[in-house]
Design an enzyme around this catalytic site. Structure first.
Site, mmCIF file in Angstrom:
data_model
loop_
_atom_site.group_PDB
_atom_site.id
_atom_site.type_symbol
_atom_site.label_atom_id
_atom_site.label_comp_id
_atom_site.label_asym_id
_atom_site.label_seq_id
_atom_site.Cartn_x
_atom_site.Cartn_y
_atom_site.Cartn_z
ATOM 1 N N SER A 681 34.843 -73.764 -57.787
ATOM 2 C CA SER A 681 35.403 -74.235 -59.062
ATOM 3 C C SER A 681 36.387 -73.254 -59.700
ATOM 4 O O SER A 681 37.013 -73.585 -60.708
ATOM 5 C CB SER A 681 34.274 -74.543 -60.056
ATOM 6 N N LYS A 724 29.499 -75.078 -68.829
ATOM 7 C CA LYS A 724 30.757 -74.327 -68.862
ATOM 8 C C LYS A 724 31.460 -74.487 -70.216
ATOM 9 O O LYS A 724 31.995 -73.511 -70.774
ATOM 10 C CB LYS A 724 31.671 -74.794 -67.732
#
Length: 775
Positions: A681, A724
């Site tokens: 990611s 996140k």
């Protein structure tokens, strides 16, 4: 009697493990065809005379000349009879013979042999008499053997005047292997005969003494058991008279009465009655009777019909769930749905729920809250580290100290068939040579199979369909696929800062005030203090560390109140909280203060929630090498290689000269090098950092990004967006860039995240670069 000098040819009767001696009569049963034919031939053709010898191996069905002993006996058939295809003959043994030329007759119907009489070497009259006296002395010391002799043998022993006849009579009576008896038959004189027979007598005497000792021990044990039984019964009668009969519950009559007065299933009643029959035949103090009592205690005390009534007031259930936990809307909603459907249908198999998420997010406490809301009893079984299948299914009753498995033990403790049963840490189960507990759970957690759960100790099918099983786990990947397939998965995500503040105010502070002996009117926390504790002293997805910090503050308040009783109230504000807890452990924000070249803020997912991830890129003179540091995993290293190759292929698009890739080395570093990092990611962030470094263009410090990159520069969706985005919010980030594929996940983000952060979408690296680079 046959002429001793003559050689005879007669039918041969071959026996299995039967050796007979001169002077004796013996009953022989013959079943093999060649043996029956030999008997018939002797009766019809040889004046009832027949040779008899034994096989040296019992299992040989069709013996040859090498399979039989060469020393046998000459016998006369006295009588014979036939029954069920078998011949029974009584023979009188005449003499020993040496056999030769053993073979089948001309028609192949039976065996014939040539035999010559074997005479013993003569001994003097004195020696003969001495042998008889010696054997009688041996017999005098062995009354056990003498008492077992048949009358004809006893008469012969008492009147014997020939040593050989005496020895042969004893050898025929004594129990010994055929090989030993064959040695006696082949003995050449009376002295050898005496020695061999004496050895047999000694062996028989030892065996007889052992049997006598065993019989004596059995008799003594039986007498002792009878005595104990009598005394115990007498003691029971005395206790009943005194009104002290405390063992009534284990009395067979009381058990049967309990069985008939309660709605136990028929198979349980049959099992109990069968065990009681065995129990009645056991001595009361024996180990087996104690094991049966323990088993009956478990079997009768496991709930078979007892139930609690569910709380069907949905509003009341929702109220209780909200009282105990802030947020957690998804699991609360699922419980209310279950109750609503159950109320409409009247009956419904309980769902198998699995709460998964980071540590400290309230999975276990939510299970307790669900039990309280439903009005059910609660049991928790911790499965972390279990590697023995018997912990689930139980041990078989054949083992001493065996017990039911944890499922049946839990049901016995709660005493009802419909508790809330929490299986804690199912992702921590281990397998070993003792079995796989996760596989044993398949039957427990399958609504189609758990109506007849089989516990090895209980031995009877047990219905678990009314049990509301709730599993908890931190990592779904560690739950085996077949087990995960049976679970209804509900995620408990990381808490937002706002949620943590509310949980602290509504639950944690009140709980710790009571634990530390304080009263609510003696202490309070300001919102500013709680927020600072969350930001500066904890970095977690749940609230465990937050609770510990609150407890630490309250302990210090307790010290102050005890030291100075005049202190009536203490408010814990920001200043006092920092005084109590010391220097802040974590900074308020790790984001960059100013726009910098080659530095991009990425977003990461960790086991404790989310975090921001600064990515630094620098270049220097070299030969075009790529240097990677920061404890990166293989997937992250591949992402860096893909990012650099994309930039090389599209250098002109970003105003970068192709020549610099041959003249410069590029170094990519992710700070906090001691912490392992992996995953795809960070691909977009690494690509943007490389472009920023090589184009000498700074990056907006208030912006963070996440997304996987491809060689064509496309941005692929990622996981963990909730954690996140919370990390970005916590760290002071104003804008985050996420792949367009994550648009559906953005809708699920907490309200405070969507209201505070600006969320941009990207399809390619070019979209991210346009938003991130500061012109």
């Amino acid at each position: 009697m046959a002429d001793k000098a003559q050689t005879l040819t007669l039918p041969l009767l071959i026996t299995r493990a039967l050796v007979i001696f001169p002077g004796n009569q013996q009953l022989i049963e013959a079943g093999r065809e060649f043996s029956i034919n030999a008997i018939n031939a002797a009766r019809n053709e040889t004046n009832s005379l027949v040779f008899v010898t034994s096989q040296n191996e019992v299992d040989v069905e069709n013996p040859t000349e090498n399979d039989v002993y060469r020393v046998g006996t000459l016998c006369r058939i006295i009588s014979n009879s036939e029954r069920d295809g078998r011949q029974r003959v009584r023979v009188e043994v005449v003499e020993r013979v040496q056999l030769e030329n053993i073979a089948l007759d001309n028609q192949g119907n039976y065996y014939v042999a040539k035999g010559s009489v074997l005479e013993l070497k003569p001994v003097s009259e004195e020696k003969n008499r001495a042998i008889i006296v010696a054997i009688n002395k041996v017999l005098d010391s062995m009354p056990n053997i003498v008492s077992q002799m048949p009358r004809n043998v006893a008469n012969l022993v008492s009147k014997a005047d020939d040593a050989a006849t005496l020895c042969y009579a004893l050898a025929g009576f004594l129990d010994a292997p055929a090989s030993k008896k064959q040695e006696i038959l082949e003995a050449t004189n009376a002295e050898i005969l005496m020695t061999l027979v004496t050895v047999l007598l000694n062996g028989e005497n030892q065996r007889s003494e052992i049997e006598r000792d065993i019989s004596e021990q059995v008799r003594e044990s039986a007498e002792k058991s009878q005595k104990e039984y009598f005394l115990r019964e007498k003691l029971k009668a005395i206790k009943r008279e005194l009104g002290e009969d405390t063992d009534k519950a284990n009395d067979p009559d009381a058990i049967l009465e309990r069985l008939e007065n309660n709605p136990y299933p028929d198979f349980v009643k049959a099992k109990v009655k069968a065990e009681l029959k065995k129990f009645d035949m056991m001595p009361s103090g024996s180990l087996e009777s104690a094991l049966i009592q323990s088993y009956l205690d478990v079997l009768l005390n496991v709930p078979w019909w007892q139930k609690t009534t569910d709380n069907d007031d949905l509003k009341n259930v929702e109220k209780i769930l909200d009282e105990d936990h802030y947020g957690l809307e998804e699991p609360k909603k699922r419980i209310v749905e279950y109750l609503a459907v159950k109320k409409l249908t009247g009956n419904l198999k309980s769902p198998i729920l699995c709460f998964y998420g980071p540590p400290g997010t309230g999975k276990t406490s939510l299970g307790k809250s669900i039990a309280r809301a439903l009005g059910r009893k609660f049991f928790k079984a911790s499965l972390g580290g279990i590697s023995d299948e018997a912990e689930i299914r139980g041990h078989r009753r054949t083992y001493v100290g065996s017990l039911p498995g944890r499922i049946i033990q839990g049901m016995r403790k709660v005493g009802v068939t419909n508790p809330v049963f929490l299986l804690d840490e199912v992702d921590k189960l281990a397998s070993s040579y003792k079995g796989d507990p996760a596989s044993a759970l398949l039957e427990v957690l399958d609504p189609e199979q758990n109506t007849a759960f089989n516990d090895n100790y209980l031995e009877e099918p047990y219905d678990l369909s009314d049990v509301l099983f709730i599993c908890t786990a931190n990592y779904l990947d560690q739950i085996p696929g077949p087990l995960r397939d049976r679970l209804e998965l509900i995620q408990l995500s990381s808490y937002t800062e706002l949620e943590k503040v509310q949980i602290a105010k509504q639950h944690l502070i009140q709980k710790q005030i009571a634990i530390n002996g304080l009263k609510p009117e003696q202490v309070s926390f300001t919102d500013e203090a709680i927020t600072d504790i969350i930001r500066s002293y904890t970095r977690e997805a749940g609230v465990r560390e937050l609770e510990r910090k609150i407890a630490s503050c309250l302990r210090k308040v307790a010290v102050e109140i005890v030291k100075d009783p005049s202190v009536a109230f203490i408010e814990i504000n920001l200043e006092r909280a920092r005084k109590f807890l010391g220097t802040p452990i974590f900074e308020d924000s790790k984001k960059e203060k100013e726009a910098q070249v080659g530095v991009v803020t990425g977003l990461a997912y960790t086991e404790y929630g989310g975090d921001i991830l600064p990515i630094e890129v620098n270049n220097f003179k070299g030969k075009g090498a790529l240097v990677l540091t920061g404890h990166l995993g293989d997937v992250m290293k591949e992402s860096a290689s893909i990012a650099l190759d994309y930039v090389k292929a599209n250098a002109e698009l970003y105003g970068i000269s192709h020549d610099i890739f041959n003249d410069l080395d590029i170094h990519i570093h992710v700070p906090e090098g001691a912490v392992p990092k992996d995953g795809p990611s960070a691909g977009i962030a690494i690509t943007t950092a490389i472009i920023s470094c090589l184009s000498k263009t700074p990056v907006d410090p208030n912006l963070a990004m996440t997304g996987e990159v491809t060689l064509r520069g496309n941005a692929l969706p990622i996981g963990g967006l909730r954690e996140k985005s919370l990390a970005a919010l916590r760290s002071g980030i104003k804008t985050i860039i996420v792949p367009k594929g994550n648009k559906k996940d953005v809708e699920e983000l907490p309200k405070e995240v969507k209201q505070t952060l600006t969320i941009l979408y990207m399809s390619t690296v070019e979209d991210a670069v346009k938003s991130a680079l500061v012109k």
